[in-house]
Enzyme design. Sequence first.
Site, PDB file in Angstrom:
ATOM      1  N   SER A 326       1.317  -0.905   7.115  1.00 15.61           N
ATOM      2  CA  SER A 326       1.864  -0.561   5.904  1.00 15.61           C
ATOM      3  C   SER A 326       3.223  -1.250   5.853  1.00 15.61           C
ATOM      4  CB  SER A 326       2.194   1.119   6.495  1.00 15.61           C
ATOM      5  OG  SER A 326       1.225   1.896   5.695  1.00 15.61           O
ATOM      6  N   HIS A 371       0.795  14.272  -0.206  1.00 14.84           N
ATOM      7  CA  HIS A 371       2.176  13.994  -0.380  1.00 14.84           C
ATOM      8  C   HIS A 371       2.966  14.217  -1.979  1.00 14.84           C
ATOM      9  CE1 HIS A 371       1.897  10.634   2.705  1.00 14.84           C
ATOM     10  NE2 HIS A 371       2.952  11.484   2.928  1.00 14.84           N
ATOM     11  N   CYS A 384       2.874   6.666   1.597  1.00  9.26           N
ATOM     12  CA  CYS A 384       1.187   7.382   0.875  1.00  9.26           C
ATOM     13  C   CYS A 384       0.785   5.992   0.568  1.00  9.26           C
ATOM     14  CB  CYS A 384       1.909   7.746  -0.422  1.00  9.26           C
ATOM     15  SG  CYS A 384       1.442   8.801  -1.255  1.00  9.26           S
TER      16      CYS A 384
END
Length: 617
Positions: A326, A371, A384
């Site tokens: 991420s 989310h 997300c």
Amino acid sequence: MASKFTLKDHFRESRLVNGRLLFSGLLSVIIFGIVIFRLVYLQVFEYEHFDYLSNRNRVDIEPLPPQRGLIYDRNGVLLAENIPTFSLEMVPEKVPNVDETLKELSKLLALSDEDIEAFKDRVKRQRRFHHVVIRQRLTEEEVARFSANRYRFPGVDIEGRLIRHYPQNNLFAHAVGYVGRINERDMEIIDQKDYKGTSQIGKTGIEKQYEDTLHGSVGYRQVETNVQGRIVRELMSVPSQSGDDLFLNLDINLQRVAAESLGDYNGSVVAIDPRNGGVLALVSKPDYNPNSFVSGISSKEYSELRDSPDRPLFDRALRGHYPPGSTLKPFVALAGLELGVVDVHSKTYCPGWYSLPGSSHRYRCWKSYGHGMVDMKDAVSQSCDVYFYDLAHTLGIDRLHNFLDYFGFGHRSGIDLPNESEGLSPSSEWKRASRNQAWYPGETLISGIGQGFNQTTPVQLAHATATLAMRGISMQPQVVRATRPAGQADMNLRNSEIMNNLPMQNSQNWEDVVQAMVEVIHGARGTARSVGKDMPFKVAGKTGTAQVFGIAQDGEYDAETLERKLHDHALFIAFAPADKPEFAVVVVVENGGSGSKVAAPIARKLIQQYFGLKVDE
């Protein structure tokens, strides 16, 4: 009865005698001619050679090896020095029986088989009238023992020399590197006359990269010797020139905090000053003691390092390949904004999974229940996955690859250290060329969250983070800050080099992405809120978790049931202050599990150390 008599042929006898005389004369002339030719050849054509051999009975030319330059950190702390030591050396040409001498020396000084084998290897690479080291670092007791028995060993003596020493031991092992004995491979690439009298050369790290700067220039002296080979007087000398000292950007305090914070985890920490590219910390764990290599490491010790499953000799900072996870998302978000695929207010619904049109396969978000509706800032701060699956699918792999190319993903950063790896930023063309396979849409999705074929090195990721912090100004990473010529007080600072100034159509896109990274740390729902606690300025960052193995569609990741080596890698990138960055850091913790729980606290400690704040216990 009549008597017999023989008539002599005087003409025939005379001709025979004359022939023999002629042959003898010609033979004598030939032999005399050979002698005269040889005499002329030796006296005229070979005069210099035999004059040299004759003079060597009383005159020797000895090389004067230069003193290697010292290495300091940015605070002036010594990282590599030269310390005096005694070494046992032999001039093979002056030894009647080398094998017998070695046998007797072994009895006197307990030479190991490895010492003897290493000596024989060195003899093969050097001329027999040169000094060849048998063993270095003799103790005072061994020096005294040999001195009392020196008369038994003609051609063998003890010499005082300087050898390399690393006072910080393991702390800078991968960054500074080490010197080792010159081997056959080294002999093929160096100018041998520049290394007369020198037995060591830089093998890794700064020691290798800046070998020419550190080494210096060899000198020599002409000395008169007696029949025993002892020096009577010095006839002339040309002094050697010491190598330049190096001052690094590395900070010993940051280096120590990073190394200690990793604890018993393997991994890497890289910190950069984004304003000039100065590398402030460069840690790879596990590490090793470079002093073991200076005089020749034992086979047993080297085998332990080489065969260790943790690979302590492997430089993870420059050569370790890790999925960025991420931590790639801010760059993907910037690609979406800059290429006009989304704007800062565009929203995507996250139910906890994502499916490609016409497919039932679900690509899961780390948050199983989703989310909800998220925009770019929400997606970055809460990490997300679904938002970035959708964004990557819209961008397509080739546009994404081309944009990430601006930040150096898949390329060497240009850091002034040897053996840096390129990493991998995948594209459809790459897959077709390397695997002869087509690119699939599902591979684009996982590339959008830094998984799949994506591979980056910690140095590469730190360089990209620093470029993002500087809003597109890409500075070349530099470990060496300055040089200082021998005997001088002033340093010569290296110039910072701008590698690129990224072309962005809308400068506001930088600020929107940076603000999203600030929300990661200072936002109410950010994934690394603990990093921003009590900070006197805003920090921008991003957590990352990279899978080590794939999980089935209906499977679940349960760290408690897995071996540690199967735990996810933990990553974290950050820079501070967010508005005027001075410090960028990347932390990669192998099998650390969670970027927010394991990697982020390490980055927080480095930020505290750099800005003079109280460092967490």
